[in-house]
Write a protein that holds these residues in place. Structure first.
Motif, PDB file in Angstrom:
ATOM      1  N   VAL A 251       0.836  -1.204   0.000  1.00  0.00           N
ATOM      2  CA  VAL A 251       0.000   0.000   0.000  1.00  0.00           C
ATOM      3  C   VAL A 251       0.872   1.257   0.000  1.00  0.00           C
ATOM      4  N   LEU A 252       1.910   1.251   0.834  1.00  0.00           N
ATOM      5  CA  LEU A 252       2.769   2.430   0.929  1.00  0.00           C
ATOM      6  C   LEU A 252       3.594   2.641  -0.337  1.00  0.00           C
ATOM      7  N   THR A 253       3.917   1.561  -1.034  1.00  0.00           N
ATOM      8  CA  THR A 253       4.641   1.705  -2.302  1.00  0.00           C
ATOM      9  C   THR A 253       3.789   2.455  -3.323  1.00  0.00           C
ATOM     10  N   ILE A 254       2.544   2.048  -3.431  1.00  0.00           N
ATOM     11  CA  ILE A 254       1.651   2.726  -4.376  1.00  0.00           C
ATOM     12  C   ILE A 254       1.478   4.192  -3.982  1.00  0.00           C
ATOM     13  N   ALA A 255       1.232   4.432  -2.676  1.00  0.00           N
ATOM     14  CA  ALA A 255       1.049   5.811  -2.213  1.00  0.00           C
ATOM     15  C   ALA A 255       2.310   6.639  -2.427  1.00  0.00           C
ATOM     16  N   SER A 256       3.471   6.053  -2.135  1.00  0.00           N
ATOM     17  CA  SER A 256       4.728   6.793  -2.283  1.00  0.00           C
ATOM     18  C   SER A 256       5.002   7.141  -3.742  1.00  0.00           C
ATOM     19  N   ALA A 257       4.749   6.195  -4.645  1.00  0.00           N
ATOM     20  CA  ALA A 257       4.974   6.472  -6.066  1.00  0.00           C
ATOM     21  C   ALA A 257       4.094   7.624  -6.543  1.00  0.00           C
ATOM     22  N   VAL A 258       2.841   7.614  -6.129  1.00  0.00           N
ATOM     23  CA  VAL A 258       1.933   8.697  -6.525  1.00  0.00           C
ATOM     24  C   VAL A 258       2.397  10.029  -5.942  1.00  0.00           C
TER      25      VAL A 258
END
Length: 751
Positions: A443-450
């Motif tokens: 979840v944090l990977t997706i949020a961080s990329a965005v």
């Protein structure tokens, strides 16, 4: 008691027929699947006493299926040797072994077949188990048992023709029958021996031939599909759990073959299943169970991406610009530092996949079970330090942003609140372990990329490529300084944690692919953010010092859109929480590897408490980021680089995986001390610290070798921190020179 008169007496044949009819009525509902009869080639040689002993032994052990199988095998073998077709077949010679002649529909029940085409099941010995040794023990029953199929009522059944023999079953039912609960399993009844040779006379024709099911051994069945059926404890007897009368099969059941397992694939009882998120991970220093190792290599990308995607990396890029590097030199230094990080991260990932154990447990193979205490203490100190720095960064970022936006009159309150929320969130995720860590990191990977994309879009108007490219080059020795800084910030900060996130990889997955995914996931975010931080600093020379000391506050002071404050806070906070989760999770294993052995969960809580205290202390005493990343990290990077070189060098020498039990106890494959590696760890550390420098007063003693050579440790080559790279090289070379024989000895013992 009155004796019946002679008119009511029955002869022996009539009594035998009546007994057969009663046995048939009792046993008519046994689930049987007709199939090719398989007979042991030596079953006909058994005497009646041997058969009785064999069946009696099966019944004494409550193995009814084995008793039926043994008795049926003997009967069929005797029928075969008497040259009479098995179960209503044609005369001998009407079909080849393994073939079935066309059925004759004209034969009536009870009549002898003329051998012109009735179905005949001839006997084949091609697919039998190992033949019985005549002098050896009695044969055991075959596991190739047919499954059951739908039943027909007694009225629907048609009698099968009966062929007499000295020991032949009465008939064969071509379909299967549903079982009756707790009904006794019958044995096959023999007909009385005929005084005439087989086939020489017409067989006696019973008035109503009973149907006695014959247990036929079908093709090998891998698994049975049991359909839904109503069964309660009241319907099940309590004699033996696997009796035939305890099996409930629905009317639509059919045998289903198990899919073939690919060659080389690991087969695990119960099927693989990854760890659940909200159940504390039970695995500690021992190897991860195979049934839990279901991770794909690509999972390593997002396990690492979120933890290394902090916007604090923008400050690292500004620090490189402050060293005097031009934009192209800054990009080269960043690329070299990320590339060097492949050694500790990639090879640590490979070692974790091989052993399924934490990094500092695998390290025992390199330094010995007792000698590994030295690098384990180093690893624990390093992880505690970086955990405290990450926690402090989260608190200071929240305080700076709150003050800049006017949300708070001072940074103290939001800083303390952010510290508390961050340590509680990270500690809770690390406590539950890998199952929750993997999901949170995704979840944090997706949020961080965005959020990274949003940050670049919001700040791009402050980029001036012409001005950035106009910055002149500095001495190329400064490029070494920048590369070492990036290497220390990325590769060496996570070197001693790389195996922890690879322990759940599939044993059959590619090790090289896992190494690439791990390094790619850990290296891409820092490369992008450090490079972009350098570009922002070069485009705004007046703000470079601000970006290096307080990147979050500096970004806010650039005049970003009002809506960007919350995304900026999330971008910083979520990535720092992700990195802190990995740090605390790994440090819990390290504390246990040191010999404390509290158990992973409690060690994690202890580590979390120490990190919390250290983070609050840093928040109260440190103001700027560059003083943190240019002081203590360099001092810690020297011994970590020496360890990483030794560990990577021996891993590259190995052709076999580690012997997992010997990593957990003394007296196995690995000795207590690997003196060449232990000594080189100390020597490389001493030499490396003499070739680095620090701006912190209490670390002014560093660079003593430069001073002995008359070189200023704070200028030119003296400020390059080349001691970190030298410690790494010394560590890599040592196993190549002194460790080959020892590694081969270990591999011979492992085999």
């Amino acid at each position: 008691m009155e004796r019946p008169d002679d008119g009511e007496r029955h002869d022996d044949d009539e009594l035998a027929s009546a007994l057969e009819e009663q046995v048939a009525a009792i046993t008519s509902a046994i689930p049987i699947m007709a199939g090719p009869v398989v007979v042991r080639p030596d079953a006909a040689a058994l005497t009646d006493d041997e058969v009785t002993a064999l069946v009696g032994a099966d019944l004494d052990s409550h193995d009814t299926l084995a008793a039926i199988d043994h008795l049926q095998t003997v009967l069929d073998a005797r029928a075969a040797t008497s040259a009479i077709p098995v179960v209503g077949g044609a005369a001998e010679g009407t079909a080849e072994p393994g073939e079935t002649a066309e059925p004759d529909d004209t034969a009536e029940p009870g009549e002898e077949d003329d051998g012109a085409g009735a179905p005949t099941q001839l006997i084949s010995f091609d697919d039998l188990p190992v033949p019985r040794d005549p002098a050896g023990p009695l044969p055991t029953f075959s596991a190739w048992v047919g499954a059951a199929a739908p039943a027909r009522t007694v009225q629907e059944r048609e009698p099968a023709p009966v062929t007499p023999s000295r020991a032949e079953p009465l008939g064969l039912v071509p379909e299967e029958f549903a079982p009756r609960d707790s009904e006794p399993v019958p044995l096959v009844v023999e007909l009385p021996e005929s005084s005439e040779p087989p086939g020489s006379a017409e067989p006696p024709e019973p008035p109503e031939p009973p149907i006695v099911p014959v247990l036929a051994i079908a093709e090998p069945v891998v698994s049975h599909h049991l359909g839904p059926a109503d069964r309660t404890p009241d319907h099940i007897d309590t004699d033996v759990a696997d009796d035939a009368d305890d099996v409930v099969v629905s009317a639509d059941s059919r045998p289903i073959a198990t899919p073939r397992v690919p060659e080389g694939a690991a087969v695990v009882a119960g099927g693989p299943a990854g760890p659940r998120p909200f159940v504390p991970e039970p695995v500690d220093l021992e190897p991860t169970p195979l049934e839990r190792r279901v991770g794909r290599a690509s999972r390593l990308f997002w396990l690492w991406f979120a933890g290394t995607s902090s916007l604090i990396s923008v400050g690292v890029g500004a620090t490189l610009f402050e060293l005097g590097l031009s934009l192209r030199q800054l990009l080269v230094a960043t690329l070299v530092g990320v590339a060097l990080s492949f050694l500790p991260l990639g090879l640590g990932t490979l070692a974790g996949k091989w052993s399924g154990q934490p990094t500092m447990v695998v390290s025992r193979a390199v330094f010995g079970l007792r000698g590994n205490v030295i690098p384990t203490v180093l690893a624990l100190v390093t992880k505690l330090f970086w955990g405290a720095v990450l926690l402090w960064l989260a608190g200071s970022a929240a305080g700076s942003l709150s003050t800049a936006e006017g949300w708070s009159s001072g940074p103290a309150a939001p800083t303390m609140l952010a510290l508390t929320v961050t340590i509680l969130a990270a500690g809770a995720v690390a406590y539950f372990g890998y199952g929750l860590v993997a999901r949170v990191q995704l979840v944090l990977t997706i949020a961080s990329a965005v959020l990274i994309v949003v940050m670049v879009m919001a700040t791009w108007r402050h980029v001036d490529l012409g001005l950035a490219l106009a910055v002149p080059d500095a001495l190329w020795t400064h490029v070494v300084t920048g590369a070492v800084l990036v290497f220390s910030y990325l590769g060496l900060a996570w070197a001693m944690s790389s195996s922890e996130v690879a322990r759940y990889q599939r044993p059959t997955s590619s090790g090289a692919t896992g190494m690439l995914w791990a390094t790619f996931g850990a290296g891409v975010p820092p490369f992008v953010l450090v490079s972009y931080g350098g570009l922002l600093a070069a485009s705004n020379p007046g703000a470079s010092d601000d970006l290096a000391g307080d990147p979050v506050g500096a970004l806010e002071r650039l005049g970003l859109p009002a809506w960007y404050s919350v995304p900026l806070l999330l971008a910083v906070g979520l990535s720092l929480i992700s990195a802190l989760v990995l740090t605390i999770y790994s440090a819990g294993f390290t504390l246990d590897a040191l010999g404390v052995r509290l158990g992973r969960r409690w060690s994690t809580l202890v580590v979390g408490g120490v990190v919390a205290v250290s983070g609050f202390v840093l928040a109260a005493t440190v103001d700027e980021l560059d003083s943190v990343i240019r002081g203590v990290p360099t001092a810690l990077s020297v011994p970590v680089a020496a360890w990483a070189g030794l560990f990577a060098g021996e891993t590259m020498l190995r052709t076999r995986r580690f012997h997992q039990p010997s990593l957990l106890r003394r007296g196995g494959v690995y000795p207590d001390w690997r003196w060449p590696n232990v000594v080189m760890l100390v020597v490389a550390t001493v030499v490396g610290l003499g070739l680095v420098s620090s701006p912190l007063p209490w670390l002014a003693w560093e660079g003593y070798l430069f001073r002995l050579a008359g070189v200023d440790p704070h200028a030119g080559i003296g400020a390059s921190n080349i001691g970190v790279a030298l410690a790494l090289v010394l560590g890599l070379v040592t196993p190549m020179l002194t460790g080959i024989r020892e590694v081969r000895r270990q591999e011979r013992l492992e085999a």
